[in-house]
Structures are given as C-alpha cells and as structure tokens.
Design a protein around this motif. Structure first.
Motif, PDB file in Angstrom:
ATOM      1  N   ILE A   4       4.199  -1.510  10.877  1.00  0.00           N
ATOM      2  CA  ILE A   4       3.417  -1.585   9.642  1.00  0.00           C
ATOM      3  C   ILE A   4       4.342  -1.150   8.520  1.00  0.00           C
ATOM      4  CG2 ILE A   4       1.403  -0.730   8.408  1.00  0.00           C
ATOM      5  CD1 ILE A   4       0.195  -0.136  11.217  1.00  0.00           C
ATOM      6  N   TYR A  45      -5.053   3.892  13.074  1.00  0.00           N
ATOM      7  CA  TYR A  45      -4.824   3.249  11.788  1.00  0.00           C
ATOM      8  C   TYR A  45      -6.063   2.447  11.408  1.00  0.00           C
ATOM      9  CZ  TYR A  45      -1.775   1.561   8.091  1.00  0.00           C
ATOM     10  OH  TYR A  45      -1.206   1.320   6.885  1.00  0.00           O
ATOM     11  N   MET A  78      -4.949  -2.143   7.833  1.00  0.00           N
ATOM     12  CA  MET A  78      -4.207  -3.083   8.673  1.00  0.00           C
ATOM     13  C   MET A  78      -4.180  -4.468   8.023  1.00  0.00           C
ATOM     14  SD  MET A  78      -2.786  -2.519  11.565  1.00  0.00           S
ATOM     15  CE  MET A  78      -2.232  -3.242  13.060  1.00  0.00           C
ATOM     16  N   VAL A 131       2.320  -6.445   8.297  1.00  0.00           N
ATOM     17  CA  VAL A 131       2.526  -6.054   9.688  1.00  0.00           C
ATOM     18  C   VAL A 131       3.547  -7.020  10.293  1.00  0.00           C
ATOM     19  CG1 VAL A 131       1.449  -5.709  11.940  1.00  0.00           C
ATOM     20  CG2 VAL A 131       0.171  -5.177   9.872  1.00  0.00           C
TER      21      VAL A 131
END
Length: 185
Positions: free
Chosen positions: A115, A146, A151, A156
């Motif tokens: 990330i 997380y 996210m 990512v």
C-alpha cells in the motif's frame, strides 16, 4: 382488489426469484475470488435487505397507498438512516467499500501487496478480507488491520511472487506466476 393482490403475489415471486439468483451469483463470486463464507453471507444479507425494501415499496404502491405517501415514507426513512449513520460515517464508508471490494477487488487472500504510503512501509500478505477491513501480515511478522475505505483510496501494488516463494507454494508452480494474467477477474 383482485388485481392488486395478484400484483403483490407477482412482486413476492419476483423477489424470491431475484433473491435466489443474487445468492447464487454472490456464491459464485465468493468461490471465484476465494472469499470467506461469512463475508459472502453478509454481502448477501445486505443486498437482500435492499431488495426487500424496494419490493415492499412497489407492493405498497400497488396496494393503493399512493406514490406520494410511499415516496414520503422512503425519503423519511433514508433521512433518518442518513442522520443515524452520519455519526458513524467511517463505519458506513467501510461497509460500502467492503461491498465494492467483494465484487471488484483485484487482489486475493495470499497475494503480497504494498500500500503506497509516504509515512510507513505497508508491505505484506493479505490474510483476510472482511466487510470492514483487510488484515495484512507484514514482512516483519506483525498483523496489520487496514480499513476498506482506505484500501480503495490509496494505491495498492501487487508484488509478484519470487521463484523461491513460488517453489514453497503448493497452490501454483513458478511458471504459472510468470504467465499469470494481471487483469482483474
């Protein structure tokens, strides 16, 4: 009155049919994306509630309650729900992100990801994807929880497995990682 009852019966039959198709679709997606069964049941339940709310609204209009009365009730319910969940905004956004991740997340349990964050190294293997958060086992050995909404907001990167890691894996061999299609399912 007979026509109204017939319309309600048709609405109930359509609701049951769509609910079964939805349950089957979510089950297929869960198997395809290797999603936890508990999570797939939560997504199914959430979408079933939404479908029931829509069906109940249609049935109320067909029974003669009037479009204005039903729309007033629906908008009032959404207003109360909005005010109640506004205080828990992060929870609502995590649930929404959890449903989006269920259908459109290109990473699976066991994938090594990074990330992108300027403050801290967030590299590790996805251990679990739940409705509220993703659990990642970091390279240092500690577990990181997380939030789903972050996210979706942050970049990512999927880190390809090395030959050493793929030799220890029982799921795939090294040649499959090289030929693996990187487009999301």
């Amino acid at each position: 009155m007979t026509i109204q009852i017939l319309i309600c019966a048709i609405c109930i039959a359509v609701f049951i049919f769509i609910q079964q198709q939805l349950k089957q679709f979510i089950s297929q997606q869960a198997k395809k994306k290797q999603v936890n069964e508990v999570r797939s049941r939560l997504v199914t339940r959430l979408l079933t509630y939404l479908l029931f709310f829509i069906t109940a609204s249609i049935m109320a209009v067909s029974l003669g309650l009037g479009y204005q009365e039903v729309s007033l009730f629906v908008s009032s319910a959404f207003a109360v729900l909005g005010v109640a969940l506004f205080a828990q905004w992060s929870m609502l956004s995590n649930i929404t992100a959890g449903v989006l991740i269920f259908f459109a997340f290109p990473y699976r349990i066991g994938d090594k990801i990074k990330i992108v964050d300027k403050d801290e190294d967030m590299t590790g293997v996805i251990v679990e994807i739940s409705l509220f958060h993703v659990i990642i086992k970091r390279d240092q050995g500690d577990m990181m929880t997380y939030p789903n909404n972050l996210m979706l907001q942050k970049a990512v990167i999927k880190i390809p497995k090395t030959v050493k890691e793929s030799n220890s894996s029982t799921e795939k061999n090294a040649s499959q990682y090289v030929d693996e299609d990187i487009t999301p399912d």
